[in-house]
Design an enzyme around this catalytic site. Sequence first.
Site, PDB file in Angstrom:
ATOM      1  N   HIS A 444     -16.194   5.657  -5.589  1.00 46.45           N
ATOM      2  CA  HIS A 444     -15.325   4.657  -4.918  1.00 46.45           C
ATOM      3  C   HIS A 444     -15.020   4.830  -3.865  1.00 46.45           C
ATOM      4  O   HIS A 444     -14.253   4.524  -2.863  1.00 46.45           O
ATOM      5  CB  HIS A 444     -13.907   4.633  -5.520  1.00 46.45           C
ATOM      6  CG  HIS A 444     -13.318   4.111  -7.391  1.00 46.45           C
ATOM      7  ND1 HIS A 444     -12.887   3.027  -7.123  1.00 46.45           N
ATOM      8  CD2 HIS A 444     -13.612   4.598  -8.549  1.00 46.45           C
ATOM      9  CE1 HIS A 444     -13.403   2.729  -8.678  1.00 46.45           C
ATOM     10  NE2 HIS A 444     -13.294   3.916  -9.461  1.00 46.45           N
ATOM     11  N   LYS A 701      -1.495  -2.435   1.498  1.00 48.56           N
ATOM     12  CA  LYS A 701      -2.027  -1.567  -0.148  1.00 48.56           C
ATOM     13  C   LYS A 701      -1.756  -0.250   1.283  1.00 48.56           C
ATOM     14  O   LYS A 701      -0.995   0.024   2.011  1.00 48.56           O
ATOM     15  CB  LYS A 701      -3.282  -1.916   0.895  1.00 48.56           C
ATOM     16  CG  LYS A 701      -3.949  -2.044   1.759  1.00 48.56           C
ATOM     17  CD  LYS A 701      -5.392  -2.998   2.136  1.00 48.56           C
ATOM     18  CE  LYS A 701      -5.301  -4.240   1.736  1.00 48.56           C
ATOM     19  NZ  LYS A 701      -6.909  -4.115   1.422  1.00 48.56           N
ATOM     20  N   ARG A 702      -2.799   0.811   0.129  1.00 44.53           N
ATOM     21  CA  ARG A 702      -2.722   2.116   0.832  1.00 44.53           C
ATOM     22  C   ARG A 702      -2.524   2.744   2.499  1.00 44.53           C
ATOM     23  O   ARG A 702      -3.918   1.807   2.534  1.00 44.53           O
ATOM     24  CB  ARG A 702      -3.263   2.897   0.193  1.00 44.53           C
ATOM     25  CG  ARG A 702      -3.283   4.551   0.552  1.00 44.53           C
ATOM     26  CD  ARG A 702      -4.551   5.930  -0.526  1.00 44.53           C
ATOM     27  NE  ARG A 702      -5.586   4.653  -0.827  1.00 44.53           N
ATOM     28  CZ  ARG A 702      -6.810   5.437  -0.015  1.00 44.53           C
ATOM     29  NH1 ARG A 702      -6.563   6.460   1.099  1.00 44.53           N
ATOM     30  NH2 ARG A 702      -8.020   5.130  -0.466  1.00 44.53           N
ATOM     31  N   LYS A 707      -8.066   0.818   6.384  1.00 47.52           N
ATOM     32  CA  LYS A 707      -7.797  -0.269   6.236  1.00 47.52           C
ATOM     33  C   LYS A 707      -7.049  -1.273   6.992  1.00 47.52           C
ATOM     34  O   LYS A 707      -7.298  -2.498   7.136  1.00 47.52           O
ATOM     35  CB  LYS A 707      -6.980   0.059   5.392  1.00 47.52           C
ATOM     36  CG  LYS A 707      -7.163   1.137   3.413  1.00 47.52           C
ATOM     37  CD  LYS A 707      -6.553   1.315   2.221  1.00 47.52           C
ATOM     38  CE  LYS A 707      -7.135   1.431   1.126  1.00 47.52           C
ATOM     39  NZ  LYS A 707      -7.613   0.540   0.668  1.00 47.52           N
ATOM     40  N   THR A 813      -9.411  -4.356  -4.661  1.00 47.19           N
ATOM     41  CA  THR A 813      -8.998  -5.470  -6.067  1.00 47.19           C
ATOM     42  C   THR A 813      -7.835  -5.978  -5.956  1.00 47.19           C
ATOM     43  O   THR A 813      -7.717  -6.949  -6.124  1.00 47.19           O
ATOM     44  CB  THR A 813      -8.653  -4.658  -7.248  1.00 47.19           C
ATOM     45  OG1 THR A 813      -7.883  -3.615  -7.100  1.00 47.19           O
ATOM     46  CG2 THR A 813     -10.107  -3.158  -7.484  1.00 47.19           C
ATOM     47  N   LYS A 817      -7.002 -10.186  -6.751  1.00 44.64           N
ATOM     48  CA  LYS A 817      -5.413 -10.721  -6.578  1.00 44.64           C
ATOM     49  C   LYS A 817      -5.320 -11.711  -6.158  1.00 44.64           C
ATOM     50  O   LYS A 817      -4.731 -12.398  -6.289  1.00 44.64           O
ATOM     51  CB  LYS A 817      -4.402  -9.975  -6.849  1.00 44.64           C
ATOM     52  CG  LYS A 817      -4.815  -8.988  -7.785  1.00 44.64           C
ATOM     53  CD  LYS A 817      -4.606  -7.369  -7.432  1.00 44.64           C
ATOM     54  CE  LYS A 817      -5.069  -5.807  -8.045  1.00 44.64           C
ATOM     55  NZ  LYS A 817      -4.637  -4.846  -7.597  1.00 44.64           N
TER      56      LYS A 817
END
Length: 971
Positions: A444, A701-702, A707, A813, A817
């Site tokens: 991952h 998100k985290r 990110k 993911t 969504k």
Amino acid sequence: MATWRYSAMPSITEAVSGCNAVARLADFDRGRNGGGRRVIKADRLMLMRKWQLRPMKRSFSVTNVSSDQQRKAKDPITQQEESVGRSNPFPPDAASIASSIKHHAEFTPLFSPDKFEPPKAYFATAQSVRDALVINWNATYDCYERLNVKQAYYLSMEFLQGRALLNAIGNLGLTGAYAEALSNLGHNLEKIAAQEPDAALGNGGLGRLASCFLDSLATLNYPAWGYGLRYKYGLFKQRITKDGQEEVAEDWLEMSNPWEIVRNDVTYPIKFYGKVLTDSDGKKHWIGGEDIQAVAYDVPIPGYETKTTISLRLWSTKAPSGELGLSVFNSGKHTRAAEALYNAEKICYVLYPGDESLEGKTLRLKQQYTLCSASLQDIIARFERRSGTNIKWEEFPEKVAVQMNDTHPTLCIPELMRILMDVKGLKWKEAWNITQRTMAYTNHTVLPEALEKWSLELMQKLLPRHVQIIEMIDELIRTIVSECGTADSNLLEKKLKQMRILENVELPAAFSDLLVKRKASPVAVSTEESGESEDDEKLEPAGRKSKSVKGCIKGKKKKAPEPVPEPPKLVRMANLCVVGGHAVNGVAAIHSEIVKDEVFNDFFQLWPEKFQNKTNGVTPRRWIRFCNPDLSKIITSWTGSEDWVLNTEKLSKLREFADNEDLQSQWRAAKRNNKLKVASLIKEKTGYVVSPDSLFDIQVKRIHEYKRQLLNILGIVYRYKMMKEMSASERNKKFVPRVCIFGGKAFATYVQAKRIVKFITDVGATVNHDPDIGDLLKVIFVPDYNVSVAELLIPASELSQHISTAGMEASGTSNMKFVMNGCILIGTLDGANVEIREEVGEDNFFLFGARANEIAGLRKERAQGKFIPDPRFEEVKKFVRSGVFGSSSYNELLGALEGNEGFGRADYFLVGKDFPSYIDCQAKVDEAYKDQKRWTRMSIMNTAGSYNFSSDRTIHEYAREIWNIKPVELP
């Protein structure tokens, strides 16, 4: 006294009302009929007639769906036979459900009897739903046992389930009936569902993916179970204060969990520490040490419109009661007396405990081993039970497939080897063949820090037998030498360095002469000063320590140089996964190529057949059908049926109507209704008031530097700065009103991520109170982001940011969504963004930033001092440091974006490089949003193009290409 059962195999109708009938009759038998008297025979006959029960002489309990294979249930309302495999299409009526809820409120109480308030109503409702699930759950279990099918087992440290109530009744087709029943009881279904806390079993995309997979496995009738840990306090509950993020323990189990069933008869021993003895036959015995017990807690996972209900088995840990030192306790040394109990229980206290201390590292390793050992013991016990007296271990991989979700379950490999050899008596060769054919690994991440490496010293202490097995597996060296040969020692050294499981560990004696290095002095000392000649230099095997150099100058001792510390000896878990399994998969097309070309290139060259791609997916049930009912109705109307819920390719039909004015009008209305819900959420959680007529721009998100929430907030700061430099009329003309929403948790010890959270909230505190700006710009940080919050934010989203540094996000993911719900993405060509852009169309995706193949070169240029920052980027940093957002200079935060080299410097994640491209792309977003017809068309095209990102598609690929399992529909 006779026992009781239904007169026919129970349907879901009977499951809801009949289970309670048996329970209520038993309550009466025990004198719990309200008045406390024993029930006379006449009362029993009356109750039997009322609840449609008849006596049976030899049976017990309620018949499982699978216990009478020859009969088919008839629905009591229609008297028609149920369809095979799929759930009863004629669900029970609201009156039966209301009766069931009232029964649980009275006879399985967790609250005082005098009130029926929302918390009590929630638990009674959940227990009522669980009654219906248990019938199908038992039937599924019995079917797999009877047929002895090959079963997949998904092991993950995280399962981010979200709330279960609405999902369960939605999958059972009972939403309307439960809504009516609760209304008749004076409650609203949505308000009752809101009483349920999110299960604190995960944090980010890893856990949510696992949960989507379980939903798809059940829906598609694949024989599979999930295995995880039952964390009492979760990761943490996030609070936002003036100082930024604060962490407090989750409380999701304080009121108990109505969905789980403890299996007190399913416990397994887990051992730590101790020593390994070898008997005269060469057999190994791991003895002594610390012993605990793993106890199973099962959670039902129902499929959509199917009877299949699979299990998520969670392990909790405890020590035997005898471990309480009673005499020590009674002497007043309470903490010492209960130490063994606490050490066992704390293993399942917290998800990802801080690992900066030795104690934290030890606890994490204990968690991982507990998951692996308990799960494998359970799997093996099931295999033996299903095999009966004719156990053939070579058939184990034909009945069992184990999927390791990232490297956390890596210890499954040496643990299965240990059990097969030490407990079951198999030889190494046979055990290794079975293990490799059973195990598969999903990678991952490409981040080096996420490719787990454990201290060899720690593992030797905690799991001594497993280190022996890993050392044997590390003799993969033989394969590497055979493949590479010994002619090119540099190539061989490189291969061994990349591929060995043990890092910084000397080669075994049999290979020590393969690599020979020239011994180098740690400092340059002249031969005249040292009294040594150049001939004293010797050739020594790699890894051997050099002697210290001594010398004298003018009769005085020369100061000895500082010794160079030895690098730590480590166990590379990712390498062990690749070696010990038969399949390795990435989770997006670009990620899988990086895995093959960079992360595991040497392994790929050796075993190319092992490597696959399995692009992630998300369940359309939770992420459209249930969380966005307004949009679901529109999709059903325009595609002609609800087939899209199970066959998402039907969503592509929306492309035909993307320009239809009626569809666009309905689409915008649904989006606005969802935005109104989010505006209420924001007011409740933060106190800020936002306009539903603004563009809702969301990044949830985290919190992590790669990110790039920092890029987002600096872009907002630039936008704010530009607004402040304009007149009111100018900014109203240039900018579209925006509500910029953030959400996500920073790991408790990740300082830079927590600085980003603090900065976002500081910017929001300034911007949101600026009267010159008003509704033109709002910055919101939603605290304690979780699945339930996502189920509100995602349907309301219009723009979503997936802006990681290219090549660093494995898949993602949440992007899937958002797209499913008609949200338009702004992002880099990273992870699943690449495939999403291909499916929705380039015109319906806002692209910016450097490409993955450019990143290494750009970092090299930065190190060489060749990077020239965009003037706008420098302006933003100067603006931040001016004090406009508070007294902080944010030097630590911004310092990471400056300089050309050094730890925590040099803008490793290329925020400055991508900044100009990012703000130019955001300007395109403004222009597109001004044309609402164009924007709505883009939104429709995103939903239409999301058909290929269902987890159903992903699970079909895993089942066919890795696990080799087939669907099993219940009889």
